[in-house]
Enzyme design. Structure first.
Site, short mmCIF file in Angstrom:
data_model
loop_
_atom_site.label_atom_id
_atom_site.label_comp_id
_atom_site.label_asym_id
_atom_site.label_seq_id
_atom_site.Cartn_x
_atom_site.Cartn_y
_atom_site.Cartn_z
N GLU A 53 0.81 -1.21 0.00
CA GLU A 53 0.00 0.00 0.00
C GLU A 53 0.85 1.27 0.00
O GLU A 53 0.45 2.28 -0.58
CB GLU A 53 -0.92 0.01 1.22
CG GLU A 53 -2.03 -1.02 1.18
CD GLU A 53 -3.09 -0.69 0.16
OE1 GLU A 53 -3.56 0.46 0.13
OE2 GLU A 53 -3.45 -1.59 -0.63
N ASP A 71 -8.68 7.70 -7.53
CA ASP A 71 -9.46 6.48 -7.71
C ASP A 71 -10.97 6.71 -7.63
O ASP A 71 -11.75 5.75 -7.58
CB ASP A 71 -9.05 5.42 -6.67
CG ASP A 71 -9.29 5.88 -5.24
OD1 ASP A 71 -9.69 7.04 -5.03
OD2 ASP A 71 -9.08 5.06 -4.31
N THR A 76 -7.76 9.66 0.26
CA THR A 76 -7.33 8.41 0.88
C THR A 76 -6.33 8.76 1.97
O THR A 76 -5.42 9.55 1.74
CB THR A 76 -6.69 7.47 -0.15
OG1 THR A 76 -7.68 7.07 -1.10
CG2 THR A 76 -6.13 6.22 0.52
#
Length: 274
Positions: A53, A71, A76
C-alpha cells in the site's frame, strides 16, 4: 485502496523468488500462536500490507498519509487507506472526536458527511489535509485509525478465515483482499472471491486441501485486481502471497522475503511488538 508506486520491474522476479526454498532461521523456529491476531503475527501482517500500500514496512509512518490518489473515492488517508468517499474516513474522524471532542479534524465532520459516497473535496481541501497531518501526531487519533482498521478490515477477515480453517497465511490473504476490495457482495469483494475459490476447489467452508484452496483463492483474487481499473497490477499476489504459499509457509514464519511493485522487502525475525 490503490497502488501508490509504478511497477518498475517485470519478467523473472516471480520465477526467481518462488524457486527459493523456505528455511526458517533459528530465531523464527518457535512460532507464535496460530492466529493472525497474535500481536507478532499482526505486526507481520501490517508490514506486508504496508509494503504494497505504501512501499514501506513502517506502517506507523502512514498515520499522517492523506492524498487524493485519483481512484474516484476522494481523499485516501491513514494506515489502511480510509477514504472520504466510502465512509470509513468519516468513521475514523467521528471515533476520534467522540474520544477527544476538541481536535483539528472535528470542524470537518459536516463536510465529511456531505461528501460521503462521492469524490468531492467540498468543504475539505488543503485545510483538511493540514488538519489530518496535525492530528496524526496525536495518539488518540492513531488509536482511532487502528480501531477502525480492526473493526472494518482485520477482525472480519480473520474471523472468516479461521471459520474456513485457514492458518495465518490464509488469514493474511483474506485480510489483504479486504484492504483492497472490501468485504461487500460486489463481484470483486472478499465474499465473491471466496465463493469463486470455493467453487473451483470443490468445497464449501473448511476445504480439506488448504494449499489447493488458497491457490484457487489467489487465482480469483488476481482476476478481481485485473477487474478494477484503478488497480490492475498483481505483484502483491504473484511475488508475495503466492511465494509464501509455494514455500508452504502457512504460519508466516520469518524470514520472509518478497517483492511488491518492483521493490524487495524482508522480515528477518519475529518483530518486536510495541
Amino acid at each position: 485502496m490503490d497502488i501508490r508506486r509504478a511497477l518498475r520491474h517485470t519478467a523473472v522476479a516471480f520465477a526467481v523468488i518462488t524457486l527459493a526454498a523456505y528455511h526458517p532461521s533459528p530465531a523464527a523456529a518457535q512460532p507464535p500462536p496460530a492466529g493472525l491476531d497474535e500481536p507478532r503475527l499482526k505486526e507481520v501482517a501490517m508490514e506486508l500490507v504496508a509494503s504494497a500500500e505504501n512501499s514501506t514496512l513502517d506502517w506507523r509512518s502512514q498515520y499522517q498519509f492523506i492524498k487524493d490518489i485519483g481512484d474516484g473515492q476522494g481523499y485516501t488517508g491513514g494506515i489502511i487507506g480510509f477514504c472520504s468517499g466510502t465512509g470509513d474516513m468519516l468513521e475514523v474522524v467521528d471515533r476520534y472526536t467522540r474520544r477527544k471532542p476538541v481536535n483539528p479534524l472535528a470542524p470537518f465532520l459536516p463536510a465529511l458527511r456531505k461528501v460521503n459516497g462521492t469524490a468531492s473535496h467540498e468543504g475539505l481541501g488543503e485545510p483538511f489535509v493540514r488538519a489530518w497531518k496535525q492530528a496524526a501526531k496525536d495518539r488518540e487519533f492513531q488509536a482511532a485509525q487502528e480501531e477502525e482498521r480492526d473493526r472494518v478490515y482485520f477482525d472480519p477477515a480473520v474471523r472468516m478465515a479461521k471459520a474456513d480453517g485457514l492458518r495465518p497465511l490464509g488469514q493474511f490473504i483474506y485480510f489483504d483482499a479486504v484492504v483492497m476490495h472490501g468485504n461487500g457482495n460486489d463481484r470483486n469483494g472478499l465474499r465473491a472471491i471466496r465463493a469463486t475459490a470455493m467453487k473451483k476447489a470443490k468445497c464449501s467452508n473448511r476445504c480439506g486441501d488448504e494449499r489447493a484452496y488458497l491457490s484457487a483463492f489467489l487465482d480469483a483474487r488476481r482476476t478481481a485486481i485485473k477487474n478494477e481499473t484503478v488497480h490492475g497490477e498483481t505483484s502483491r499476489v504473484d511475488t508475495e502471497q503466492r511465494v509464501f504459499l509455494e514455500q508452504g509457509n502457512f504460519d508466516l514464519r520469518p524470514p520472509l522475503r518478497w517483492q511488491t511493485y518492483g521493490d524487495w522487502y524482508e522480515i528477518k525475525a519475529w518483530p518486536v511488538v510495541r
